[in-house]
Motif scaffolding. Structure first.
Motif, mmCIF file in Angstrom:
data_model
loop_
_atom_site.group_PDB
_atom_site.id
_atom_site.type_symbol
_atom_site.label_atom_id
_atom_site.label_comp_id
_atom_site.label_asym_id
_atom_site.label_seq_id
_atom_site.Cartn_x
_atom_site.Cartn_y
_atom_site.Cartn_z
ATOM 1 N N VAL A 216 0.836 -1.207 0.000
ATOM 2 C CA VAL A 216 0.000 0.000 0.000
ATOM 3 C C VAL A 216 0.870 1.256 0.000
ATOM 4 C CG1 VAL A 216 -1.653 1.350 1.345
ATOM 5 C CG2 VAL A 216 -1.977 -1.111 1.096
ATOM 6 N N GLU A 217 1.868 1.310 0.890
ATOM 7 C CA GLU A 217 2.764 2.467 0.944
ATOM 8 C C GLU A 217 3.516 2.633 -0.372
ATOM 9 O OE1 GLU A 217 5.404 2.611 4.261
ATOM 10 O OE2 GLU A 217 3.846 2.153 5.721
ATOM 11 N N GLY A 218 3.994 1.528 -0.927
ATOM 12 C CA GLY A 218 4.749 1.606 -2.176
ATOM 13 C C GLY A 218 3.916 2.154 -3.323
ATOM 14 N N CYS A 219 2.685 1.692 -3.433
ATOM 15 C CA CYS A 219 1.807 2.164 -4.518
ATOM 16 C C CYS A 219 1.458 3.640 -4.342
ATOM 17 C CB CYS A 219 0.542 1.309 -4.572
ATOM 18 S SG CYS A 219 0.814 -0.391 -5.133
ATOM 19 N N PHE A 220 1.110 4.034 -3.113
ATOM 20 C CA PHE A 220 0.775 5.441 -2.866
ATOM 21 C C PHE A 220 1.985 6.351 -3.052
ATOM 22 C CE2 PHE A 220 -3.142 3.981 -0.685
ATOM 23 C CZ PHE A 220 -4.036 4.855 -1.273
ATOM 24 N N ASN A 221 3.152 5.909 -2.586
ATOM 25 C CA ASN A 221 4.367 6.708 -2.760
ATOM 26 C C ASN A 221 4.711 6.863 -4.243
ATOM 27 O OD1 ASN A 221 5.069 7.434 -0.116
ATOM 28 N ND2 ASN A 221 6.105 5.504 0.267
ATOM 29 N N SER A 222 4.552 5.790 -5.008
ATOM 30 C CA SER A 222 4.827 5.861 -6.447
ATOM 31 C C SER A 222 3.904 6.859 -7.139
ATOM 32 C CB SER A 222 4.665 4.475 -7.087
ATOM 33 O OG SER A 222 5.544 3.543 -6.524
ATOM 34 N N ALA A 223 2.604 6.754 -6.820
ATOM 35 C CA ALA A 223 1.631 7.670 -7.423
ATOM 36 C C ALA A 223 1.921 9.110 -7.029
ATOM 37 C CB ALA A 223 0.218 7.274 -7.000
#
Length: 350
Positions: free
Chosen positions: A292-299
């Protein structure tokens, strides 16, 4: 003597081979998915978290309000040259935030040994999501600006029609690139553009600010939290100046300005409060949290990088005011490098 040297060499060789054989095991032992139990002090960490909430809240509020209150501070008025210098510094901070802080964190999250190799290890999802996010931001930017422009044209046509008792004197010339009495002036189009920019930029900032806040609030290590307080305070202050500059140029009504400023100021402190609340059940090494953190940080990284380069830097650096002044160009470039450099330096601690 030669026999002794030969035996010593054999022993060194044996030791070397033994170390090399054990080295992978040592690496695997370090790559555990268990939370680090050392340096934990819940009571001291809570004090630091409360200090972080106060410090970041004040810095965010001051940063976002300074450009908005340009009437009270003439130098920060959007029409002044100094405003371009400050905004370039803030854009450098936002650009560095995307490249140096948020995107590397996303890669770390989505390549962690704590999550399954399939599919996360088979494809660079962090870079892909950031790219898609940047393209999506471009599309939102384009369509929102187009929508507001068409709506403005419709209102102008309706107003002219009412004034002329139903007769709308609109004579459009496609070849001439203009329409009499209906198209919004360039100043109005620019205002609509600034409004879209400010809203999209705030969205990108809020996404990563919540993630940062939750991570800080869930941590129970004073050694981890302490350097983050100063780093995030600095970060939020200058990010606030960048956002506040966009809000000031958008010329929103007082209520909208207050809501946007309040949202920005409260996002990270609220994230910290959420982190404190879930600290007993939150694990920064759990696969779900990492994904979840990785996807939000990427976006978020994709949004921030696009906004910094396209809507903040390109728009200002290509403006007639900056292009017509060599001195202002030099000042803006130096300010940009200082902002990006200072924020990049903070990566050493946060």
């Amino acid at each position: 003597m030669s026999t002794l040297c030969s035996q010593l060499q054999k022993k060194m060789k044996t030791l070397f081979l033994a170390v090399m054989a054990l080295f992978p095991a040592v690496i695997m032992a370090e790559c555990t998915c268990e939370a680090d139990e050392e340096d934990r002090n819940k009571s001291l960490a809570l004090k630091y978290k409360l200090a972080a909430i106060a410090s970041i809240l004040v810095a965010s509020a001051i940063g976002v309000c300074l450009p908005v209150l340009g009437k009270a501070v003439p130098a920060l008025n959007p029409d002044r040259s100094f405003f371009f210098i400050v905004k370039a510094f803030a854009a450098g901070v936002i650009l560095s935030t995307g490249f140096i802080h948020v995107l590397p964190d996303a890669f770390d999250n989505l390549t962690s040994p704590c999550i399954s190799v399939t599919p996360w290890g088979d494809f660079p999802f962090a870079g892909f999501i950031a790219m898609v996010s940047a393209i999506g931001t471009l599309m939102v930017d384009t369509y929102a600006t187009s929508y507001y422009s068409r709506r403005s044209v419709g209102k102008a046509v309706a107003q002219v029609g009412n004034e002329e008792e139903g007769v709308v004197p609109v004579h459009a010339h496609a070849t001439h690139g203009h329409a009499h009495g209906s198209l919004p002036a360039s100043g109005e189009t620019e205002l609509l553009r600034h409004r879209v920019i400010s809203q999209v930029l705030e969205l990108g900032i809020i996404v990563h600010s919540v993630i940062i806040g939750i991570a800080l609030g869930a941590s129970e290590s004073p050694k981890t939290i302490q350097p983050l307080i100063a780093a995030l305070t600095f970060h939020q202050f200058f990010e606030g100046i960048g956002l506040g500059g966009c809000i000031a140029q958008a010329k929103f009504k007082s209520r909208a300005v207050a809501i946007m400023g309040l949202f920005f100021s409260l996002t990270t402190p609220v994230g910290i409060a959420i982190g404190i609340g879930i600290s007993n059940i939150y694990s920064e090494t759990s696969p779900t949290a990492l994904i979840v953190e990785g996807c939000f940080n990427s976006a978020s990284a994709g949004i921030l990088i696009y906004m910094a380069l396209v809507d903040l830097l390109a728009a200002d650096f290509m403006s007639p005011k900056l292009q017509g002044s060599g001195k202002l160009q030099l000042g803006a470039n130096v300010s940009l490098l200082l902002g990006a450099g200072a924020m990049s330096l903070l990566a050493k601690w946060a």
